[in-house]
Design an enzyme around this catalytic site. Structure first.
Site, PDB file in Angstrom:
ATOM      1  N   HIS A 275      10.692  37.854   3.776  1.00  0.00           N
ATOM      2  CA  HIS A 275      11.831  37.345   3.014  1.00  0.00           C
ATOM      3  C   HIS A 275      13.006  37.131   3.950  1.00  0.00           C
ATOM      4  CE1 HIS A 275      14.642  36.784  -0.257  1.00  0.00           C
ATOM      5  NE2 HIS A 275      15.457  37.627   0.355  1.00  0.00           N
TER       6      HIS A 275
ATOM      7  N   GLU B 201       5.068   6.875   4.904  1.00  0.00           N
ATOM      8  CA  GLU B 201       5.749   7.450   6.074  1.00  0.00           C
ATOM      9  C   GLU B 201       6.540   6.363   6.815  1.00  0.00           C
ATOM     10  OE1 GLU B 201       2.618  11.119   7.073  1.00  0.00           O
ATOM     11  OE2 GLU B 201       2.920   9.564   8.571  1.00  0.00           O
TER      12      GLU B 201
ATOM     13  N   ILE C 168       0.324   6.320   5.079  1.00  0.00           N
ATOM     14  CA  ILE C 168       0.854   5.558   6.218  1.00  0.00           C
ATOM     15  C   ILE C 168       1.987   4.632   5.765  1.00  0.00           C
ATOM     16  CG2 ILE C 168       0.299   3.818   7.969  1.00  0.00           C
ATOM     17  CD1 ILE C 168      -2.435   5.133   8.293  1.00  0.00           C
TER      18      ILE C 168
ATOM     19  N   GLY D 195       0.823  -1.217   0.000  1.00  0.00           N
ATOM     20  CA  GLY D 195       0.000   0.000   0.000  1.00  0.00           C
ATOM     21  C   GLY D 195       0.849   1.255   0.000  1.00  0.00           C
ATOM     22  N   ALA D 196       0.679   2.092  -1.038  1.00  0.00           N
ATOM     23  CA  ALA D 196       1.466   3.328  -1.154  1.00  0.00           C
ATOM     24  C   ALA D 196       0.639   4.554  -0.799  1.00  0.00           C
ATOM     25  CB  ALA D 196       2.049   3.456  -2.558  1.00  0.00           C
TER      26      ALA D 196
ATOM     27  N   LEU E  33      -8.782  11.613   9.067  1.00  0.00           N
ATOM     28  CA  LEU E  33      -7.720  12.519   9.518  1.00  0.00           C
ATOM     29  C   LEU E  33      -8.070  13.057  10.894  1.00  0.00           C
ATOM     30  CD1 LEU E  33      -7.196  14.597   6.250  1.00  0.00           C
ATOM     31  CD2 LEU E  33      -5.626  12.896   7.194  1.00  0.00           C
TER      32      LEU E  33
HETATM   33  C1  FAD Z   1       0.198   5.290  11.567  1.00  0.00           C
HETATM   34  C2  FAD Z   1      -0.841   6.373  11.471  1.00  0.00           C
HETATM   35  C3  FAD Z   1      -0.449   7.673  11.244  1.00  0.00           C
HETATM   36  C4  FAD Z   1      -1.400   8.690  11.144  1.00  0.00           C
HETATM   37  N1  FAD Z   1      -0.964   9.963  10.925  1.00  0.00           N
HETATM   38  C5  FAD Z   1      -1.871  10.957  10.834  1.00  0.00           C
HETATM   39  C6  FAD Z   1      -1.437  12.289  10.647  1.00  0.00           C
HETATM   40  O1  FAD Z   1      -0.243  12.573  10.558  1.00  0.00           O
HETATM   41  N2  FAD Z   1      -2.381  13.267  10.563  1.00  0.00           N
HETATM   42  C7  FAD Z   1      -3.722  12.979  10.654  1.00  0.00           C
HETATM   43  O2  FAD Z   1      -4.534  13.902  10.563  1.00  0.00           O
HETATM   44  N3  FAD Z   1      -4.157  11.725  10.837  1.00  0.00           N
HETATM   45  C8  FAD Z   1      -3.265  10.707  10.947  1.00  0.00           C
HETATM   46  N4  FAD Z   1      -3.705   9.426  11.179  1.00  0.00           N
HETATM   47  C9  FAD Z   1      -5.169   9.197  11.259  1.00  0.00           C
HETATM   48  C10 FAD Z   1      -5.699   9.590  12.638  1.00  0.00           C
HETATM   49  O3  FAD Z   1      -5.026   8.860  13.613  1.00  0.00           O
HETATM   50  C11 FAD Z   1      -7.190   9.331  12.699  1.00  0.00           C
HETATM   51  O4  FAD Z   1      -7.835   9.965  11.623  1.00  0.00           O
HETATM   52  C12 FAD Z   1      -7.763   9.864  14.012  1.00  0.00           C
HETATM   53  O5  FAD Z   1      -7.157   9.247  15.109  1.00  0.00           O
HETATM   54  C13 FAD Z   1      -9.273   9.650  14.057  1.00  0.00           C
HETATM   55  O6  FAD Z   1      -9.772  10.159  15.250  1.00  0.00           O
HETATM   56  P1  FAD Z   1     -11.101   9.565  15.917  1.00  0.00           P
HETATM   57  O7  FAD Z   1     -11.286  10.353  17.158  1.00  0.00           O
HETATM   58  O8  FAD Z   1     -12.178   9.492  14.934  1.00  0.00           O
HETATM   59  O9  FAD Z   1     -10.751   8.037  16.282  1.00  0.00           O
HETATM   60  P2  FAD Z   1      -9.561   7.327  17.046  1.00  0.00           P
HETATM   61  O10 FAD Z   1      -8.377   8.181  17.189  1.00  0.00           O
HETATM   62  O11 FAD Z   1      -9.390   5.998  16.388  1.00  0.00           O
HETATM   63  O12 FAD Z   1     -10.126   7.127  18.524  1.00  0.00           O
HETATM   64  C14 FAD Z   1     -11.183   6.276  18.810  1.00  0.00           C
HETATM   65  C15 FAD Z   1     -11.072   5.837  20.247  1.00  0.00           C
HETATM   66  O13 FAD Z   1     -12.249   5.149  20.613  1.00  0.00           O
HETATM   67  C16 FAD Z   1     -11.920   4.080  21.471  1.00  0.00           C
HETATM   68  N5  FAD Z   1     -13.027   3.121  21.409  1.00  0.00           N
HETATM   69  C17 FAD Z   1     -13.456   2.427  20.315  1.00  0.00           C
HETATM   70  N6  FAD Z   1     -14.556   1.713  20.621  1.00  0.00           N
HETATM   71  C18 FAD Z   1     -14.823   1.970  21.917  1.00  0.00           C
HETATM   72  C19 FAD Z   1     -15.835   1.529  22.803  1.00  0.00           C
HETATM   73  N7  FAD Z   1     -16.826   0.724  22.396  1.00  0.00           N
HETATM   74  N8  FAD Z   1     -15.816   1.963  24.081  1.00  0.00           N
HETATM   75  C20 FAD Z   1     -14.829   2.813  24.512  1.00  0.00           C
HETATM   76  N9  FAD Z   1     -13.852   3.266  23.708  1.00  0.00           N
HETATM   77  C21 FAD Z   1     -13.857   2.845  22.432  1.00  0.00           C
HETATM   78  C22 FAD Z   1     -10.617   3.569  20.898  1.00  0.00           C
HETATM   79  O14 FAD Z   1      -9.890   2.831  21.857  1.00  0.00           O
HETATM   80  C23 FAD Z   1      -9.931   4.870  20.496  1.00  0.00           C
HETATM   81  O15 FAD Z   1      -9.118   5.346  21.540  1.00  0.00           O
HETATM   82  C24 FAD Z   1      -2.778   8.384  11.298  1.00  0.00           C
HETATM   83  C25 FAD Z   1      -3.185   7.077  11.550  1.00  0.00           C
HETATM   84  C26 FAD Z   1      -2.239   6.082  11.636  1.00  0.00           C
HETATM   85  C27 FAD Z   1      -2.686   4.681  11.915  1.00  0.00           C
END
Ligand code: FAD
Length: 460
Positions: free
Chosen positions: A439, A186, A183, A179-180, A314
Site C-alpha cells: 500500500h 495506439e 495498432i 480499423g479500431a 504478439l
Molecule cells: C505498429 C505495431 C505495434 C505492435 N505492438 C506490439 C506490442 O506492443 N506488443 C506485442 O506483443 N506485439 C506488438 N506488435 C506485434 C509484434 O510486432 C509481432 O507479433 C511480432 O513482431 C511477431 O514476431 P515474429 O518473430 O513472429 O515476426 P517478425 O517480428 O515479423 O519478424 C520476422 C522477421 O523475418 C524476416 N524475414 C521474413 N522473411 C524472411 C526471409 N525469407 N529471409 C530472411 N528473413 C526474413 C523479416 O524481415 C522480419 O525481420 C506490433 C506490431 C505492429 C505492426
C-alpha cells in the site's frame, strides 16, 4: 554449403529468442535476416517505436494539460517532432544493436539476406555469395506483414500502414484511421495527442475486437472524451489520393476527405519468396503455416513459430513459442499455456487482459463469478490523478479458479503480469485476495477485485 544444427529464418522476437535459447542448449545456430537490423517487426516498426512515440506524446499532453493540477507551472509547451522521432529511432537502434550483441555473445552465425528453401533441409540466401546452408532443423520465423482492404490503394506515403504512421513528417491536420484494433488506436492516439483531428472508422459495431466487451465499451467512452472521433459499423469501400488530399469512401455515406489515411485492418502471415512449394509445404486457408503442438510442420525437420502460424500476433507469444520449439527439439519437452498469454493495448488508458473474456465464458456455458473494482477507490490512483477504469476478475463459480482478468486504467499493462502468473499457477480468486499487496499501489485494485468476487471488497 555451410552446415549448422539449426537455421532460423527471421530475426524477430520469435526467431531471435529461439536462436539464443538453442545456442544456450548447445546447438550450432545460424539466423538469416533480410533486413539490415535484427529484431523484426517488433523492434524495427512495431512494439518498440510505437511505445516510444506513445510515451513521448503522453509527456507532451501531460506538460500541456496536466502539470498545472500538480502545482507545476510551465511556460508555453512546444512540439519538436524531429527530436521526438530522433529519440524513437535511438531507442530502436539501441535495442536492435542489443540483439546483434546477444548473437555475438552466443556465437550465433548471422547471415544477411532473404532465405529460400531449395530442399527440406536446405536454404539458399540471395546475398552476393549466393550462400547455401544445410541443417538438421530449420525454423520458419518470418512473421507477418500489414494487409489492406479492396479498393484501398496503399501508396506507401499518405495512404499507408503503421510503418508510415511511425514516421509522419508532421502531424496530419486530419487523419483517418481504418480499423479500431490496438495498432489503429495506439497510433491514432499518438497523432491525436500531437494535434491531429483523428477519425477512426471500424466495420464492427465495437472497438477492440476480441477483447472483453465491458472493457471495450469503457475504452470507447474514454477515447471519445479525449477527442478521438469514431464511426462504428462503417464499411470502407475505397481510399485514394486526390490532389493534395486523400478521399475515403464509405458505404452509404459521403466520401470523407483527410490529409492522411492509416490502414490498420490487420496483418497476414509472411511466407512470400520462402520457397515453401519446393518442400511441398502447403498453407492453411488463412495463409498460415500449419504446425502441431511441437511447432513441427508436415515436412520433417521444418518448424514454424510466431506471427506466421495460428494464434494471436504478439511479440511475447512468438518469444514463448521460439523457446518452447527449440526446447522441444533438444530436450523433448515443449509446453505453452495459451490461456496465460496476456494482451495489452498501450493507449491512455492502458487496456490489458489475460484468460477468457466474459463473452467467451457465457458462450461456453461456464458458470462464473465476477469481481470488479474501480481505480477511483484506490489511494495510489488518486495520488496519480488517474481515476478512470477498473479491474475485473472472472472466477469459476464452483472452484473459484481465476479464468480471466481484464484491466482498463493506469499501468494496466504492468498490472496484468500478476494475473498471468495467477492463471499460469492455477490460482483461485481467494489466493489473490489473501496475498498481501503493498500500500499504496495500483496492484491493490487486483486484490480488491478478487475480494469483490465474494462481495468482500473493502474500499467500495
Ligand atoms: C505498429 C505495431 C505495434 C505492435 N505492438 C506490439 C506490442 O506492443 N506488443 C506485442 O506483443 N506485439 C506488438 N506488435 C506485434 C509484434 O510486432 C509481432 O507479433 C511480432 O513482431 C511477431 O514476431 P515474429 O518473430 O513472429 O515476426 P517478425 O517480428 O515479423 O519478424 C520476422 C522477421 O523475418 C524476416 N524475414 C521474413 N522473411 C524472411 C526471409 N525469407 N529471409 C530472411 N528473413 C526474413 C523479416 O524481415 C522480419 O525481420 C506490433 C506490431 C505492429 C505492426
Amino acid at each position: 554449403m555451410k552446415r549448422h544444427d539449426l537455421i532460423v529464418i527471421g530475426a524477430g522476437p520469435g526467431g531471435y529468442v529461439a536462436a539464443i535459447r538453442a545456442a544456450q542448449l548447445g546447438l550450432d545456430v545460424a539466423c538469416v535476416e533480410k533486413e539490415a537490423a535484427l529484431g523484426g517487426t517488433c523492434l524495427r516498426v512495431g512494439c518498440i517505436p510505437s511505445k516510444a512515440l506513445l510515451e513521448s506524446s503522453e509527456h507532451y499532453v501531460v506538460a500541456r494539460n496536466r502539470l498545472a493540477e500538480h502545482g507545476v507551472r510551465v511556460g508555453s509547451v512546444e512540439l519538436d517532432l524531429a527530436a521526438m522521432m530522433k529519440r524513437k529511432d535511438k531507442v530502436v537502434e539501441g535495442l536492435t544493436g542489443g540483439v546483434a550483441a546477444l548473437f555475438k555473445k552466443r556465437k550465433i552465425t548471422r547471415y544477411a539476406g532473404q532465405a529460400r528453401f531449395t530442399a527440406p533441409r536446405r536454404v539458399a540466401i540471395d546475398d552476393a555469395d549466393k550462400t547455401e546452408l544445410e541443417a538438421k532443423h530449420i525454423l520458419i520465423a518470418t512473421g507477418s506483414v500489414p494487409t489492406s482492404l479492396p479498393g484501398v490503394e496503399l501508396d506507401g506515403d499518405r495512404i499507408g500502414t503503421s510503418t508510415e504512421a511511425l514516421a509522419y513528417p508532421e502531424p496530419p491536420k486530419r487523419l483517418v484511421v481504418i480499423g479500431a484494433g490496438y495498432i489503429g488506436l495506439e497510433m491514432g492516439q499518438v497523432w491525436q495527442r500531437l494535434g491531429s483531428e483523428v477519425t477512426v472508422l471500424e466495420y464492427l459495431d465495437r472497438i477492440l475486437p476480441g477483447m472483453d466487451g465491458e472493457l471495450a465499451k469503457e475504452a470507447l467512452k474514454l477515447f471519445k472524451r479525449q477527442g478521438l472521433a469514431f464511426q462504428l459499423g462503417c464499411r470502407v469501400t475505397g481510399a485514394r489520393v486526390h490532389g493534395d488530399r486523400c478521399v475515403v469512401e464509405r458505404e452509404g455515406d459521403e466520401p470523407l476527405e483527410c490529409d492522411r489515411v492509416l490502414v490498420a485492418v490487420g496483418r497476414k502471415p509472411n511466407t512470400e519468396g520462402l520457397g515453401l512449394d519446393e518442400i511441398g509445404l502447403t498453407l492453411d486457408e488463412r495463409g498460415r503455416v500449419p504446425v502441431d503442438d511441437r511447432f513441427a510442420t508436415a515436412v520433417e525437420g521444418v518448424y514454424a513459430i510466431g506471427d506466421v502460424i495460428r494464434g494471436p500476433m504478439l511479440a511475447h507469444k512468438a518469444e514463448e513459442e521460439g523457446s518452447a520449439c527449440v526446447e522441444g527439439i533438444v530436450t523433448g519437452v515443449c509446453h505453452i499455456n495459451y490461456d496465460a498469454i496476456p494482451g495489452v493495448v498501450y493507449t491512455d488508458p492502458e487496456i490489458a487482459a489475460v484468460g477468457k473474456t466474459q463473452e467467451q465464458l457465457e458462450q461456453d456455458g461456464v458458470e462464473f463469478r465476477k469481481g470488479v473494482f474501480h481505480f477511483r477507490g484506490n489511494g495510489r490512483a488518486r495520488a496519480l490523478a488517474q481515476l478512470d477504469g477498473f479491474v475485473k476478475i472472472l472466477a469459476h463459480a464452483r472452484t473459484d479458479r481465476v479464468l480471466g482478468v481484464h484491466i482498463i486504467g493506469p499501468r494496466a499493462g504492468d498490472l496484468i503480469a500478476e494475473a498471468a502468473v495467477a492463471i499460469e499457477f492455477g490460482a483461485s480468486s481467494e489466493d489473490l485476495a489473501r496475498s498481501s499487496h503493498a500500500h499504496p499501489t495500483l496492484a491493490e485494485c487486483l486484490k480488491e477485485a478478487a475480494l469483490a468476487v465474494d462481495g468482500r471488497q473493502i474500499h467500495a
